[in-house]
Design an enzyme around this catalytic site. Structure first.
Site, PDB file in Angstrom:
ATOM      1  CG  LEU A  89      66.681  37.663  34.331  1.00  0.00           C
ATOM      2  CD1 LEU A  89      67.240  38.657  35.339  1.00  0.00           C
ATOM      3  CD2 LEU A  89      66.684  36.256  34.916  1.00  0.00           C
ATOM      4  CE1 TYR A  90      67.927  38.198  25.445  1.00  0.00           C
ATOM      5  CE2 TYR A  90      66.183  39.772  24.960  1.00  0.00           C
ATOM      6  CZ  TYR A  90      67.330  39.114  24.580  1.00  0.00           C
ATOM      7  OH  TYR A  90      67.901  39.350  23.358  1.00  0.00           O
ATOM      8  CB  ALA A  91      64.795  43.518  29.108  1.00  0.00           C
ATOM      9  CB  THR A  94      70.860  39.677  31.149  1.00  0.00           C
ATOM     10  OG1 THR A  94      70.047  39.338  30.016  1.00  0.00           O
ATOM     11  CG2 THR A  94      70.372  38.918  32.376  1.00  0.00           C
TER      12      THR A  94
END
Length: 463
Positions: free
Chosen positions: A267-269, A271
């Site tokens: 999810l970090y990637a 965003t």
């Protein structure tokens, strides 16, 4: 003359008299008892009041101690304006408090060299943000920091970075990117020429625990900043931190800006990839000049405690077992570890070559610059080698637990192609992992008071 006993005489008089009984003595006795009761009540009330007062003083002292312990004052001006810096409290403060706040904001953001930049650095109390803020200030640019000091990792480390920057006259406004009135006031007070946007919710694995924080910081916060920038006059040029994580499941090596980035592994990637698409939109519609920088595993002094090199150092010194990941095929995980000084040079190079935004009053006047670059070291190193270097520097053998990499969003291998950054602003990383880790370990042992644990043959004190 006959003499009668006093008691008998009184009894005879009372029984033989037709007068009403004399109650004056009983009334006096009752008044006396009432007086005694009031006196005792007053003493009890006074004692209770004294006890309550002392308890209140004790609680107040304890609260002051705890507050001071957790948020030590960095300078006299900081303590008097702590609430002024966050959540738009400055809007309702006294005129004298606001004037003092505005004076600090203007002083920090004023360049000290001819044609110097005026830069808003978001995430200024963070790892990369603090280093970049210091480098900009030292070369004479105006720098104003913005940070919300969240508790993703130990806020005391961020406070220490803040204190270090304050010594160099870099002021950090304590506030959040999603605080629209605060951003509007900052842009109203300071005509920023550039924004270095480094604030974000970091970490790949934490996204599985708190996904909403990534959406709030990395997407909503970025959009809010762009909204403020598009309406500013003049519009600033923006350099912002993307991530090498956007390459996700890409298997081509080394990673190039031309490779696909539509398969994020976390999810970090996702965003960060969303941020790149949002940047394209604001560039296209509003004429904002935007440069995205894809960082590759940044490390060094003042680093982040959630990074492997940092908590490996801590656990090795404490004799704890560390988890060393392997791929599902049994291969070593490798990272393109990039030393902080090299990243700072890349950030400043991107700022110096950023063209002006072309919009005015929220309207695009012409085509604007839109760029994205890799900032890495170009030399992937297995995590096992990282551990070996730390073992030598710390004179301690690590207790290793080799396990398969879980499905938590991490990727097994990163390798940066930095030819575009080299072509456009001479980005050329020069720090190898052994040299960079030596500097990190020296800082770590000094910061945590463990300097005596160093091996003397490394002569780190003489560097």
């Amino acid at each position: 003359m006959c003499v009668f006993p006093l008691g008998l005489k009184l009894k005879t008089i009372i029984m033989g008299s037709s007068s009403p009984p004399d109650t004056s003595k009983s009334i006096k006795l009752e008044r006396y008892n009432s007086y005694i009761r009031r006196l005792n009540s007053t003493k009890l009330l006074n004692a209770s009041s004294k006890l309550l007062f002392r308890a209140t003083i004790l609680v107040a002292l304890i609260l002051v101690f705890l507050f001071t312990f957790n948020y030590p004052p960095l300078a006299p001006d900081f303590t008097s304006h702590r609430h002024l810096h966050s959540h738009s409290h400055f809007l309702s403060s006294s005129s004298s408090s606001f004037a003092s706040w505005e004076k600090q904001v203007r002083h920090s953001s004023t360049p000290r060299r001819p044609n110097g930049l005026t830069v808003l650095v978001t995430g200024a109390a963070g790892f990369v943000g603090s280093h970049c803020s210091l480098a900009l200030k030292k070369r004479g640019d105006g720098v104003l920091g913005l940070d919300n000091f969240n508790s993703y990792y130990d806020p005391s480390l961020k406070r220490s970075r803040q204190a270090m920057l304050w010594k160099h006259q870099v002021f950090i406004v304590e506030g959040d990117l999603n605080d629209t009135p605060l951003l509007e006031k900052l842009f109203d007070v300071v005509p920023f020429t550039h924004i270095l946007h480094l604030a974000a919710q970091a970490g790949v694995r934490y996204a599985m625990q708190n996904p909403q924080s990534y959406v709030t910081a990395n997407i909503a916060g970025f959009v809010n900043l762009l909204e403020a920038a598009k309406s500013a006059n003049p519009q600033p040029a923006i350099v912002w931190a993307s991530s090498s994580s956007v390459y996700g499941l890409n298997t081509q090596n080394p990673f190039s800006e031309l490779h696909r980035t539509d398969q994020p592994a976390s999810l970090y990637a996702a965003t960060k990839k969303a941020g790149e698409e949002i940047a394209h939109t604001y560039n296209h519609i509003y004429g904002l000049s935007l440069t995205g920088l894809r960082f590759f595993t940044v490390y060094g002094p003042w680093g982040r405690p959630d990074m492997a090199y940092f908590f490996f150092t801590k656990d090795i010194l404490q004799g704890k077992t560390i988890d060393v990941y392997q791929t599902q095929e049994g291969k070593q995980v490798a990272r393109d570890f990039t030393y902080i000084d090299d990243i700072v040079k890349g950030c400043l190079g991107a700022l110096d070559t950023a063209q002006k935004s072309t919009g005015s009053g929220g309207k695009k006047k012409g085509p604007a610059q839109l760029r994205v670059y890799n900032l890495g070291n170009t030399s992937p190193v297995p995590v096992g080698t990282l551990v070996s270097i730390l073992e030598g520097l710390l004179s301690t053998k690590a207790k290793k637990h080799v396990i398969k990499m879980p499905s938590n969003g991490d990727v097994p291998y990163t390798h940066a192609n930095v030819s575009l950054a080299y072509r456009d602003f001479s980005y050329n990383p020069t720090t190898d992992l052994a040299t960079g880790l030596r500097k990190f370990v020296k800082w770590y042992l000094g910061y945590y008071g463990l300097q005596q644990r160093l091996k003397k043959e490394y002569h780190l004190d003489n560097e």
